[in-house]
Each structure stands twice: as C-alpha cells, then as structure tokens.
Design a protein around this motif. Structure first.
Motif, PDB file in Angstrom:
ATOM      1  N   GLY A 164       0.781  -1.138  -0.071  1.00  0.00           N
ATOM      2  CA  GLY A 164      -0.095  -0.146  -0.032  1.00  0.00           C
ATOM      3  C   GLY A 164       0.730   1.110   0.087  1.00  0.00           C
ATOM      4  N   TYR A 165       2.098   1.145   0.135  1.00  0.00           N
ATOM      5  CA  TYR A 165       3.017   2.435   0.047  1.00  0.00           C
ATOM      6  C   TYR A 165       2.987   3.066  -1.245  1.00  0.00           C
ATOM      7  CZ  TYR A 165       5.449   0.682   4.181  1.00  0.00           C
ATOM      8  OH  TYR A 165       5.739   0.203   5.643  1.00  0.00           O
ATOM      9  N   ARG A 166       2.787   4.330  -1.252  1.00  0.00           N
ATOM     10  CA  ARG A 166       2.967   5.059  -2.895  1.00  0.00           C
ATOM     11  C   ARG A 166       4.053   6.009  -2.827  1.00  0.00           C
ATOM     12  NH1 ARG A 166       0.640   1.064  -3.620  1.00  0.00           N
ATOM     13  NH2 ARG A 166      -1.251   0.579  -4.722  1.00  0.00           N
ATOM     14  N   SER A 167       4.653   6.262  -1.523  1.00  0.00           N
ATOM     15  CA  SER A 167       5.929   7.075  -1.669  1.00  0.00           C
ATOM     16  C   SER A 167       7.001   6.413  -1.343  1.00  0.00           C
ATOM     17  CB  SER A 167       5.736   7.946  -0.547  1.00  0.00           C
ATOM     18  OG  SER A 167       7.120   9.012  -0.383  1.00  0.00           O
ATOM     19  N   ILE A 168       8.290   6.623  -2.197  1.00  0.00           N
ATOM     20  CA  ILE A 168       9.243   5.703  -2.281  1.00  0.00           C
ATOM     21  C   ILE A 168      10.478   6.625  -2.298  1.00  0.00           C
ATOM     22  CG2 ILE A 168      10.815   4.053  -3.532  1.00  0.00           C
ATOM     23  CD1 ILE A 168       7.880   2.930  -2.557  1.00  0.00           C
ATOM     24  N   ASP A 169      11.396   6.526  -1.474  1.00  0.00           N
ATOM     25  CA  ASP A 169      12.435   7.379  -1.009  1.00  0.00           C
ATOM     26  C   ASP A 169      13.830   6.710  -1.288  1.00  0.00           C
ATOM     27  OD1 ASP A 169      13.521  10.078   0.507  1.00  0.00           O
ATOM     28  OD2 ASP A 169      14.915   8.265   0.809  1.00  0.00           O
ATOM     29  N   THR A 170      14.599   7.244  -2.520  1.00  0.00           N
ATOM     30  CA  THR A 170      15.901   6.365  -2.720  1.00  0.00           C
ATOM     31  C   THR A 170      16.820   7.622  -2.885  1.00  0.00           C
ATOM     32  OG1 THR A 170      17.192   5.242  -4.361  1.00  0.00           O
ATOM     33  CG2 THR A 170      15.373   6.513  -5.005  1.00  0.00           C
ATOM     34  N   ALA A 171      18.037   7.401  -3.368  1.00  0.00           N
ATOM     35  CA  ALA A 171      19.145   8.507  -3.446  1.00  0.00           C
ATOM     36  C   ALA A 171      20.255   7.967  -4.465  1.00  0.00           C
ATOM     37  CB  ALA A 171      19.904   8.709  -2.326  1.00  0.00           C
ATOM     38  N   ALA A 172      20.908   8.733  -5.074  1.00  0.00           N
ATOM     39  CA  ALA A 172      21.977   8.519  -5.929  1.00  0.00           C
ATOM     40  C   ALA A 172      22.946   7.607  -5.393  1.00  0.00           C
ATOM     41  CB  ALA A 172      22.653   9.842  -6.542  1.00  0.00           C
ATOM     42  N   VAL A 173      23.424   7.972  -4.130  1.00  0.00           N
ATOM     43  CA  VAL A 173      24.508   7.252  -3.647  1.00  0.00           C
ATOM     44  C   VAL A 173      24.094   5.789  -2.997  1.00  0.00           C
ATOM     45  CG1 VAL A 173      24.211   8.050  -0.967  1.00  0.00           C
ATOM     46  CG2 VAL A 173      26.615   7.910  -2.064  1.00  0.00           C
ATOM     47  N   TYR A 174      22.665   5.628  -2.828  1.00  0.00           N
ATOM     48  CA  TYR A 174      22.293   4.361  -2.541  1.00  0.00           C
ATOM     49  C   TYR A 174      22.598   3.143  -3.719  1.00  0.00           C
ATOM     50  CZ  TYR A 174      19.317   6.864   0.717  1.00  0.00           C
ATOM     51  OH  TYR A 174      19.109   7.580   1.799  1.00  0.00           O
ATOM     52  N   GLY A 175      22.905   3.698  -4.877  1.00  0.00           N
ATOM     53  CA  GLY A 175      23.067   2.714  -5.977  1.00  0.00           C
ATOM     54  C   GLY A 175      22.025   1.727  -6.584  1.00  0.00           C
ATOM     55  N   ASN A 176      20.905   2.256  -5.945  1.00  0.00           N
ATOM     56  CA  ASN A 176      19.520   1.230  -6.179  1.00  0.00           C
ATOM     57  C   ASN A 176      18.547   2.419  -6.834  1.00  0.00           C
ATOM     58  OD1 ASN A 176      18.475   2.762  -3.985  1.00  0.00           O
ATOM     59  ND2 ASN A 176      18.609   1.137  -2.693  1.00  0.00           N
ATOM     60  N   GLU A 177      18.872   2.928  -7.725  1.00  0.00           N
ATOM     61  CA  GLU A 177      17.762   3.754  -8.332  1.00  0.00           C
ATOM     62  C   GLU A 177      17.234   2.962  -9.577  1.00  0.00           C
ATOM     63  OE1 GLU A 177      18.810   8.643  -8.093  1.00  0.00           O
ATOM     64  OE2 GLU A 177      20.290   7.411  -9.137  1.00  0.00           O
ATOM     65  N   ARG A 178      18.038   2.053 -10.155  1.00  0.00           N
ATOM     66  CA  ARG A 178      17.642   1.177 -11.246  1.00  0.00           C
ATOM     67  C   ARG A 178      16.700   0.198 -10.737  1.00  0.00           C
ATOM     68  NH1 ARG A 178      19.923   2.430 -15.841  1.00  0.00           N
ATOM     69  NH2 ARG A 178      22.039   3.383 -15.921  1.00  0.00           N
ATOM     70  N   GLY A 179      16.911  -0.324  -9.656  1.00  0.00           N
ATOM     71  CA  GLY A 179      16.234  -1.273  -8.910  1.00  0.00           C
ATOM     72  C   GLY A 179      14.854  -0.770  -8.567  1.00  0.00           C
ATOM     73  N   THR A 180      14.744   0.244  -7.916  1.00  0.00           N
ATOM     74  CA  THR A 180      13.736   1.315  -7.574  1.00  0.00           C
ATOM     75  C   THR A 180      12.676   1.362  -8.850  1.00  0.00           C
ATOM     76  OG1 THR A 180      14.918   2.276  -5.849  1.00  0.00           O
ATOM     77  CG2 THR A 180      12.766   3.260  -6.651  1.00  0.00           C
ATOM     78  N   GLY A 181      13.283   1.879 -10.020  1.00  0.00           N
ATOM     79  CA  GLY A 181      12.651   2.040 -11.169  1.00  0.00           C
ATOM     80  C   GLY A 181      12.059   0.840 -11.755  1.00  0.00           C
ATOM     81  N   ARG A 182      12.816  -0.199 -11.747  1.00  0.00           N
ATOM     82  CA  ARG A 182      12.142  -1.497 -12.340  1.00  0.00           C
ATOM     83  C   ARG A 182      10.825  -2.000 -11.478  1.00  0.00           C
ATOM     84  NH1 ARG A 182      17.766  -3.084 -12.561  1.00  0.00           N
ATOM     85  NH2 ARG A 182      17.601  -4.027 -10.542  1.00  0.00           N
ATOM     86  N   ALA A 183      11.009  -1.518 -10.079  1.00  0.00           N
ATOM     87  CA  ALA A 183       9.667  -1.943  -9.451  1.00  0.00           C
ATOM     88  C   ALA A 183       8.557  -1.113  -9.761  1.00  0.00           C
ATOM     89  CB  ALA A 183       9.921  -1.931  -7.929  1.00  0.00           C
ATOM     90  N   ILE A 184       8.793   0.047  -9.785  1.00  0.00           N
ATOM     91  CA  ILE A 184       7.882   1.107 -10.149  1.00  0.00           C
ATOM     92  C   ILE A 184       7.196   0.722 -11.596  1.00  0.00           C
ATOM     93  CG2 ILE A 184       7.384   3.612 -11.120  1.00  0.00           C
ATOM     94  CD1 ILE A 184       9.380   4.327  -8.834  1.00  0.00           C
ATOM     95  N   ALA A 185       8.158   0.352 -12.441  1.00  0.00           N
ATOM     96  CA  ALA A 185       7.649   0.158 -14.052  1.00  0.00           C
ATOM     97  C   ALA A 185       6.917  -1.032 -14.043  1.00  0.00           C
ATOM     98  CB  ALA A 185       8.730  -0.027 -14.921  1.00  0.00           C
ATOM     99  N   GLU A 186       7.070  -2.003 -13.115  1.00  0.00           N
ATOM    100  CA  GLU A 186       6.505  -3.229 -13.359  1.00  0.00           C
ATOM    101  C   GLU A 186       5.326  -3.336 -12.131  1.00  0.00           C
ATOM    102  OE1 GLU A 186       9.476  -6.255 -11.753  1.00  0.00           O
ATOM    103  OE2 GLU A 186      10.828  -5.890 -13.397  1.00  0.00           O
TER     104      GLU A 186
END
Length: 275
Positions: free
Chosen positions: A42-64
């Motif tokens: 149910g979360y709709r707010s996702i918080d990442t950062a460039a230095v975390y190195g996981n923006e791609r993984g975050t983006g994949r989940a959003i896209a899917e």
C-alpha cells in the motif's frame, strides 16, 4: 475499508504521503523485490538516493507495478560530490536510472559545508523546479544555519528537510526552525535502527495497544506531523510498518516517548560530514 493515508501539504501545495518506504543500504538487486513488496502493501511514496546505488532497482519496481505514475511519490537525492556545476547532469542520470520523466521530490543529500556549494546547488535545483522536472525541492541533513542561508537567497524555500529523527534524537531546534519557515520534516532512521525498540516506555505502550514497538514509534512520528520513511527488505515487516493508521496514542503516550531524548545520533553530524 482501509484507513486513508494521511498526507502532508508542502509549502508549494504538493501533497506527500506521510508514511513512505526507504531503500537506504538495500542492494540494487534486492531493491526491486523490496519496493514491489512495499507497493503491494500500500505504500505510494518511495525514497531513494543516487549514492544508494539502487535507483535502477527502484525504477524497475515502479515500472512493473502497473500503478499510475500520478499515484506515486518518488524522492531521490543529489550526492555531495555532484554539488555545484555537475548537478544538472547528476539529476539527468538519476532520472534515467529511475526510468521516469520527473521526480516528485529532489533533495540535496547533505550540506557538505566544507565544499560550500549548496547555495549554488540550490540555484540549480530551482531551475529544475521551474522547468517542471521536479514537483518539489528540498534538502536533507541541513542545520538551521544552512537552511537560513538558502532562505536568505530570497528564492524558493525548501519544501522538506529530511533528517535523522527518532525517540532518542528528536532534533527539536531543527524542527522548530523548520516549522517557523514552512519546511516539512521527514524522519530518516525513524526507529533508530532498532535501538529504541526495547525501551520500557515504548514496550509498555505496545503491550497495551496490541501493537509492536516499531508500530508504536511510527505512530508517534505520524501523530506529531512528521513524514516518516521506514525501511526493510522483509515483506512481513514492510507490511507491519504500514499497518499503523488504525490506532491512536494518547497524549501521555506521546509525552512518555518524547522523554526518551538522549542525543542518540546513529549517523554522521551534518556540521562535520563532508565526504
């Protein structure tokens, strides 16, 4: 009917879900599953950062996810080494990794005062905001003196200051300054990495209301008007952290947790962190 997610209206009118999901220290190859679990819970707010190195993984989940983009609130952050002239290119890189056309909130990750580039960086942020590439701009880990310098520029006041905040470190000076200037406070490490969860003041409340200690602390944050972004990679814990909208702490409960302040910082001090 589930309880609706409360939102915080930022100083530019944008609404940010008060409870979000953080991905700090989650490896990129684990991030897609974690964010997918969060979106499923149910979360709709996702918080990442460039230095975390996981923006791609975050983006994949959003896209899917199949969730409409305008139903999501995505935050990312600019790393210290990209402050100043590199800022626009760094933003482009984050956007490409996330696979998005815009982000909802873009933050300067740390003031990095020895660099003394955050004012120049803020001006680059203002251009991104003016160009409609971000819906709101803000900062992270800024002290009042850093915030005041940005305010003194006479332009956009930061919408958010994301800081370490939990029962053992309540950052009251920063919180009061932010409140006086219309800056929303967002708490990272809201559970002090678990360090406060065995406190009797918290466990006693948890036993009385039939909730976990973590749920009690998250509820404490929400009732005091903060945005909060707990993190986990365990689906059951991700769901548990979201299940905090249907009970209320008393004023005495809140006061008991407030009394746990002990300057218990778990991360770096913003005045000294320049990496």
């Amino acid at each position: 009917m589930p309880n609706p997610m409360p939102t915080i209206t930022l100083n530019n009118g944008v609404q940010l879900p008060q409870l979000g999901f953080g991905v700090f220290q989650v490896p990129d190859d684990e991030t897609t599953a974690a964010v997918s679990a969060a979106l499923g819970a149910g979360y709709r707010s996702i918080d990442t950062a460039a230095v975390y190195g996981n923006e791609r993984g975050t983006g994949r989940a959003i896209a899917e996810s199949g969730i409409a983009r305008d139903e999501l609130f995505v935050t990312t952050k600019l790393w210290n080494s990209e402050q100043g002239d590199p800022t626009p290119a760094a933003f482009d890189a984050s956007l490409e990794k996330l696979g998005l056309d815009y982000v909802d909130l873009y933050l300067i990750h740390w003031p990095s005062p020895a660099r003394d580039l955050y004012l120049k960086t803020w001006e680059a942020f203002e251009k991104l905001y003016a160009d409609g590439r971000v819906r709101a701009i803000g900062v992270s880990n800024f002290l009042p003196e850093h915030l005041q310098r940005i305010i003194d520029l006479g332009g956009t006041v930061p919408a958010v200051n994301q800081i370490e905040l939990h029962p053992a470190l309540q950052q009251r000076t920063i919180t009061e300054f932010a409140g006086a200037h219309g800056i929303a406070i967002e708490a990272w490490s809201p559970l002090a990495q678990g360090a406060v969860l065995s406190e009797p003041a918290i466990t006693t409340i948890a036993a009385r209301v039939g909730r976990t200690a973590a749920q009690v602390v998250l509820r404490w944050h929400l009732q005091q008007g903060r945005i909060v972004i707990p993190k986990s990679v365990t689906p059951s814990r991700i769901a548990e952290n979201f299940d905090v909208l249907d009970f209320t702490l008393t004023d005495a409960d809140l006061a008991g947790i407030d009394a746990l302040e002990r300057d218990g910082r778990t991360g770096p001090h913003p005045a000294e962190f320049n990496r």
